[in-house]
Scaffold this motif. Structure first.
Motif, PDB file in Angstrom:
ATOM      1  N   SER A 177       0.806  -1.253   0.152  1.00  0.00           N
ATOM      2  CA  SER A 177      -0.014  -0.132   0.087  1.00  0.00           C
ATOM      3  C   SER A 177       0.787   1.476   0.182  1.00  0.00           C
ATOM      4  N   VAL A 178       2.180   1.241   0.568  1.00  0.00           N
ATOM      5  CA  VAL A 178       2.937   2.288   0.874  1.00  0.00           C
ATOM      6  C   VAL A 178       3.522   2.565  -0.816  1.00  0.00           C
ATOM      7  N   VAL A 179       3.969   1.675  -1.548  1.00  0.00           N
ATOM      8  CA  VAL A 179       4.253   1.776  -3.088  1.00  0.00           C
ATOM      9  C   VAL A 179       3.149   2.263  -3.675  1.00  0.00           C
ATOM     10  N   ARG A 180       2.086   1.734  -3.446  1.00  0.00           N
ATOM     11  CA  ARG A 180       0.900   2.160  -4.249  1.00  0.00           C
ATOM     12  C   ARG A 180       0.585   3.738  -4.156  1.00  0.00           C
ATOM     13  N   MET A 181       0.754   3.943  -2.737  1.00  0.00           N
ATOM     14  CA  MET A 181       0.675   5.507  -2.306  1.00  0.00           C
ATOM     15  C   MET A 181       1.196   6.272  -3.231  1.00  0.00           C
ATOM     16  N   ALA A 182       2.884   5.881  -3.428  1.00  0.00           N
ATOM     17  CA  ALA A 182       3.885   6.553  -3.990  1.00  0.00           C
ATOM     18  C   ALA A 182       3.456   6.657  -5.507  1.00  0.00           C
ATOM     19  N   GLU A 183       2.732   5.491  -5.982  1.00  0.00           N
ATOM     20  CA  GLU A 183       2.419   5.569  -7.336  1.00  0.00           C
ATOM     21  C   GLU A 183       1.322   6.546  -7.809  1.00  0.00           C
ATOM     22  N   THR A 184       0.180   6.467  -7.062  1.00  0.00           N
ATOM     23  CA  THR A 184      -1.194   6.981  -7.300  1.00  0.00           C
ATOM     24  C   THR A 184      -1.526   8.568  -6.651  1.00  0.00           C
ATOM     25  N   SER A 185      -0.809   8.771  -5.348  1.00  0.00           N
ATOM     26  CA  SER A 185      -1.377   9.894  -4.636  1.00  0.00           C
ATOM     27  C   SER A 185      -0.700  11.368  -5.202  1.00  0.00           C
ATOM     28  N   GLY A 186       0.407  11.053  -6.103  1.00  0.00           N
ATOM     29  CA  GLY A 186       1.006  12.499  -6.375  1.00  0.00           C
ATOM     30  C   GLY A 186       2.104  13.068  -5.502  1.00  0.00           C
ATOM     31  N   ILE A 187       2.161  12.159  -4.457  1.00  0.00           N
ATOM     32  CA  ILE A 187       3.169  12.594  -3.381  1.00  0.00           C
ATOM     33  C   ILE A 187       4.558  12.427  -3.948  1.00  0.00           C
ATOM     34  N   VAL A 188       5.105  11.684  -4.674  1.00  0.00           N
ATOM     35  CA  VAL A 188       6.233  11.407  -5.407  1.00  0.00           C
ATOM     36  C   VAL A 188       6.678  12.697  -6.321  1.00  0.00           C
ATOM     37  N   PRO A 189       7.992  13.170  -6.337  1.00  0.00           N
ATOM     38  CA  PRO A 189       8.029  14.393  -7.051  1.00  0.00           C
ATOM     39  C   PRO A 189       7.985  14.098  -8.401  1.00  0.00           C
ATOM     40  N   GLU A 190       7.882  15.175  -9.224  1.00  0.00           N
ATOM     41  CA  GLU A 190       7.551  15.169 -10.672  1.00  0.00           C
ATOM     42  C   GLU A 190       9.192  14.839 -11.286  1.00  0.00           C
ATOM     43  N   GLY A 191       9.209  13.799 -12.067  1.00  0.00           N
ATOM     44  CA  GLY A 191      10.650  13.069 -12.531  1.00  0.00           C
ATOM     45  C   GLY A 191      11.125  12.004 -11.550  1.00  0.00           C
ATOM     46  N   HIS A 192      10.333  11.624 -10.631  1.00  0.00           N
ATOM     47  CA  HIS A 192      10.448  10.322  -9.940  1.00  0.00           C
ATOM     48  C   HIS A 192       9.466   9.429 -10.298  1.00  0.00           C
ATOM     49  N   HIS A 193       8.663   9.755 -11.127  1.00  0.00           N
ATOM     50  CA  HIS A 193       7.355   8.583 -11.226  1.00  0.00           C
ATOM     51  C   HIS A 193       7.316   9.186 -12.694  1.00  0.00           C
ATOM     52  N   HIS A 194       7.902   8.181 -13.738  1.00  0.00           N
ATOM     53  CA  HIS A 194       7.608   8.625 -15.054  1.00  0.00           C
ATOM     54  C   HIS A 194       6.570   7.489 -15.852  1.00  0.00           C
TER      55      HIS A 194
END
Length: 385
Positions: free
Chosen positions: A367-384
């Motif tokens: 669920s933590v990895v999913r949060m990083a994927e879907t919630s937009g809390i990972v900075p632009e450029g870190h989720h491509h």
């Protein structure tokens, strides 16, 4: 405090995952990349990578494991119910007719020991009086008559006919009188928990009426309803995993002394179209409640026709009816991967497509990895994407 905690955890995750946001701003609002961030960003990311720092993964319990091939799971998911074994429950009955007066503290959920009195029954003040007291008076009179007539019969003064009549009157009086009723205390015949109180305090009851039920709850039965179409697999069912509605965990019956019981064919008449599969198991911990419905994964012996991959259900992320896992692609990078499932035992699930032997996947902290994927809390450029 629970509400506050629920706010703080996502916030903490957000702060951890955005710690390498990559941009500061000068007083004119222009983006300025720091030297430290430049060092962190000095790498190439592949498309669809999700970046979670190792320290963040450790902090929030993200764990990975390597995928291996196995014979796969053979299970049938059905519904079932937890019921009490016959010798593990009892009714506490009124020993005499009268008004019920429960002892202080007696209620549903109260633990009682065998022989414990839970209520007193009294006929005092009721029209007709206490029938057991009348029986006691007759018994006392019959006993005195026996004590008087016995030596006279031995000396031949009283005939055998009169002696037998006196003896019969004594036996009848003794049968009518109940010492427990004279005491007027309703006693629990077994140790356990009071599961229901059947009458109200101050209510009139007749002798023999049930006033409460008690369950030892240490031995329970699981009855699973197997659809008749699986009749050919009935003999191969050897164990079961149970999911209870009030628990997130899965219970494996064999781990708590579970044993499959023989069930007569006539039992299927209780629910046409289904065959009862019955297990007995220990409930010494008291964590399972009788009367509860459950999801049951019946385990089938033997091996599947083809070798497959089996992973923990905790590795799955369900999104819009599809299942995904997160494959680790680097020290702190993950890739979301669509998988096809093929049967589960509640704890593990068969994977028919999407993974290969040797892949390393997230098995805890999905669920933590999913949060990083879907919630937009990972900075632009870190989720491509």
């Amino acid at each position: 405090m629970k509400f506050l905690s629920s706010i703080m955890l996502p916030a903490a995750i957000c702060m951890s995952l955005t710690a390498c946001s990559g941009h500061n701003h000068d007083e004119h609002g222009h983006g300025v990349e720091t030297a430290e961030l430049s060092k962190e960003e000095d790498h190439d990311h592949e498309i669809d990578e999700i970046i979670v720092k190792p320290e963040t993964a450790t902090r929030f319990g993200i764990e990975t494991d390597t995928v291996t091939s196995s014979a796969g799971l053979r299970t049938i998911k059905v519904t079932g119910q937890i019921i009490t074994e016959a010798d593990q429950s009892a009714v506490i009955s009124a020993p005499t007719s009268g008004i019920v007066h429960f002892r202080k503290g007696i209620s549903e959920g109260k633990n009682v020991a065998s022989g414990t009195g839970i209520a007193s029954i009294s006929a005092q003040g009721i029209s007709g009086g206490d029938s057991n007291k009348a029986a006691k008076a007759r018994l006392d009179a019959a006993r005195r008559e026996m004590e008087r007539i016995t030596p006279l019969h031995d000396e031949g003064i009283v005939s055998t006919r009169d002696f037998n009549a006196a003896k019969r009157a004594y036996e009848e009086a003794r049968a009518e009188y109940s010492q427990a009723a004279d005491n007027g205390t309703a006693i629990s015949p077994i140790s356990g928990t009071i599961t229901s109180v059947l009458v109200a305090n101050g209510q009139y009851v007749n002798a023999g009426d049930g006033i409460a039920t008690v369950s030892a709850n240490s031995g329970l039965i699981l009855r699973a309803d197997l659809p008749e179409k699986y009749y050919s697999l009935l003999a191969d069912i050897y164990d079961a995993n149970v999911q209870l509605p009030y628990s997130d965990g899965i219970i494996t019956l064999s781990e708590i002394g579970g044993k499959r019981m023989t069930t007569p064919a006539a039992a299927s008449a209780n629910r046409p179209g289904y065959i009862p599969v019955v297990f007995s198991f220990n409930n010494k911990s008291g964590s399972t409640i009788a009367g509860t419905s459950a999801e049951v994964y019946l385990k089938i012996s033997g091996v599947r026709d083809s070798v497959c991959i089996t992973i923990p259900t905790s590795a799955l992320s369900e999104q819009q009816g599809n299942f995904f896992v997160y494959v680790k692609t680097g020290d702190h990078s993950y890739r979301k991967t669509l998988v096809g499932t093929d049967g589960s035992d509640g704890k593990n699930v068969n994977i028919r497509s999407g993974l290969n032997q040797g892949d390393r996947i997230v098995v805890k902290g999905t669920s933590v990895v999913r949060m990083a994927e879907t919630s937009g809390i990972v900075p632009e450029g870190h989720h491509h994407h």
